[in-house]
Design a protein around this motif. Structure first.
Motif, PDB file in Angstrom:
ATOM      1  N   LEU A  42       4.544  -3.851  13.573  1.00 41.59           N
ATOM      2  CA  LEU A  42       4.238  -4.177  12.118  1.00 41.59           C
ATOM      3  C   LEU A  42       4.555  -5.503  11.630  1.00 41.59           C
ATOM      4  O   LEU A  42       5.380  -5.966  11.948  1.00 41.59           O
ATOM      5  N   SER A  43       3.929  -6.105  10.876  1.00 39.29           N
ATOM      6  CA  SER A  43       4.076  -7.421  10.084  1.00 39.29           C
ATOM      7  C   SER A  43       4.802  -7.076   8.859  1.00 39.29           C
ATOM      8  O   SER A  43       4.885  -6.067   8.392  1.00 39.29           O
ATOM      9  N   ASP A  44       5.335  -8.520   8.077  1.00 37.78           N
ATOM     10  CA  ASP A  44       5.777  -8.097   6.695  1.00 37.78           C
ATOM     11  C   ASP A  44       4.795  -7.695   5.932  1.00 37.78           C
ATOM     12  O   ASP A  44       3.588  -8.026   6.074  1.00 37.78           O
ATOM     13  N   GLY A  45       5.077  -6.689   5.082  1.00 36.21           N
ATOM     14  CA  GLY A  45       3.947  -6.191   4.109  1.00 36.21           C
ATOM     15  C   GLY A  45       4.341  -4.885   3.261  1.00 36.21           C
ATOM     16  O   GLY A  45       5.545  -4.547   3.645  1.00 36.21           O
ATOM     17  N   ASP A  46       3.487  -4.250   2.853  1.00 34.82           N
ATOM     18  CA  ASP A  46       3.629  -2.815   2.100  1.00 34.82           C
ATOM     19  C   ASP A  46       3.283  -1.770   2.889  1.00 34.82           C
ATOM     20  O   ASP A  46       2.169  -1.507   3.430  1.00 34.82           O
ATOM     21  N   VAL A  47       4.222  -0.888   2.975  1.00 34.32           N
ATOM     22  CA  VAL A  47       4.046   0.489   3.287  1.00 34.32           C
ATOM     23  C   VAL A  47       3.457   1.275   2.044  1.00 34.32           C
ATOM     24  O   VAL A  47       4.351   1.526   1.202  1.00 34.32           O
ATOM     25  N   ILE A  48       2.001   1.861   1.930  1.00 29.66           N
ATOM     26  CA  ILE A  48       1.730   2.574   0.934  1.00 29.66           C
ATOM     27  C   ILE A  48       1.763   4.091   1.282  1.00 29.66           C
ATOM     28  O   ILE A  48       1.080   4.456   2.284  1.00 29.66           O
ATOM     29  N   ILE A  58       6.603   0.731  -0.677  1.00 31.39           N
ATOM     30  CA  ILE A  58       7.826   0.084  -0.042  1.00 31.39           C
ATOM     31  C   ILE A  58       7.613  -0.977   0.990  1.00 31.39           C
ATOM     32  O   ILE A  58       6.634  -0.999   1.831  1.00 31.39           O
ATOM     33  N   GLY A  59       8.066  -2.259   0.540  1.00 32.33           N
ATOM     34  CA  GLY A  59       7.988  -3.582   1.198  1.00 32.33           C
ATOM     35  C   GLY A  59       8.870  -3.584   2.280  1.00 32.33           C
ATOM     36  O   GLY A  59       9.807  -3.291   2.433  1.00 32.33           O
ATOM     37  N   GLU A  77      12.446  -3.698  10.321  1.00 32.46           N
ATOM     38  CA  GLU A  77      13.549  -4.678  10.380  1.00 32.46           C
ATOM     39  C   GLU A  77      14.488  -4.960   9.010  1.00 32.46           C
ATOM     40  O   GLU A  77      15.843  -4.898   9.120  1.00 32.46           O
ATOM     41  N   ALA A  78      13.754  -4.496   7.871  1.00 31.00           N
ATOM     42  CA  ALA A  78      14.580  -4.559   6.721  1.00 31.00           C
ATOM     43  C   ALA A  78      13.479  -4.186   5.569  1.00 31.00           C
ATOM     44  O   ALA A  78      12.281  -4.131   5.760  1.00 31.00           O
ATOM     45  N   VAL A  79      13.903  -3.849   4.545  1.00 36.63           N
ATOM     46  CA  VAL A  79      13.191  -3.526   3.258  1.00 36.63           C
ATOM     47  C   VAL A  79      13.062  -4.628   2.267  1.00 36.63           C
ATOM     48  O   VAL A  79      14.349  -5.290   1.882  1.00 36.63           O
ATOM     49  N   VAL A  80      12.179  -4.836   1.722  1.00 36.59           N
ATOM     50  CA  VAL A  80      12.014  -5.811   0.657  1.00 36.59           C
ATOM     51  C   VAL A  80      12.272  -5.368  -0.774  1.00 36.59           C
ATOM     52  O   VAL A  80      11.204  -4.559  -1.074  1.00 36.59           O
TER      53      VAL A  80
END
Length: 81
Positions: A42-48, A58-59, A77-80
Motif C-alpha cells: 500500500l502507498s500513502d493514502g486513504d482507506v475508505i 482513515i489515512g 506503517e502509521a495512521v495520518v
C-alpha cells in the motif's frame, strides 16, 4: 467481511464492513465480499471503509493488505490524523 487495521503500536479499526477501498501501490482498488485472495503493498493514502451505507476514511502511511476468506487485514506503517 471483517476488517482489521493495525499499526505497530495499536489496533486502529476492527469491525464488519460491506466494502473497503485501499491505496494500492499501483493504484487504489476496492475489496468486496468473496474477493480473491490477495496480498498487496500500500502507498500513502486513504482507506475508505463502508459499513451499511456509512463511510469512514482513515489515512495511512504505507503498508500491506491481505485478503483471505472475507477477512481483510491492513498492516499500516502509521495512521495520518
Amino acid at each position: 467481511m471483517t476488517l482489521n487495521i493495525l499499526t505497530p503500536d495499536k489496533l486502529v479499526f476492527e469491525g464488519t464492513v460491506t466494502s473497503v477501498t485501499v491505496p494500492g501501490t499501483n493504484g487504489s482498488f476496492q475489496i468486496l465480499k468473496n474477493h480473491a485472495p490477495i496480498i498487496s503493498t500500500l502507498s500513502d493514502g486513504d482507506v475508505i471503509i463502508n459499513e451499511n451505507n456509512k463511510e469512514q476514511i482513515i489515512g495511512i502511511k504505507g503498508g500491506v493488505v491481505e485478503v483471505l476468506d472475507n477477512k481483510i487485514i491492513v498492516l499500516a506503517e502509521a495512521v495520518v490524523d
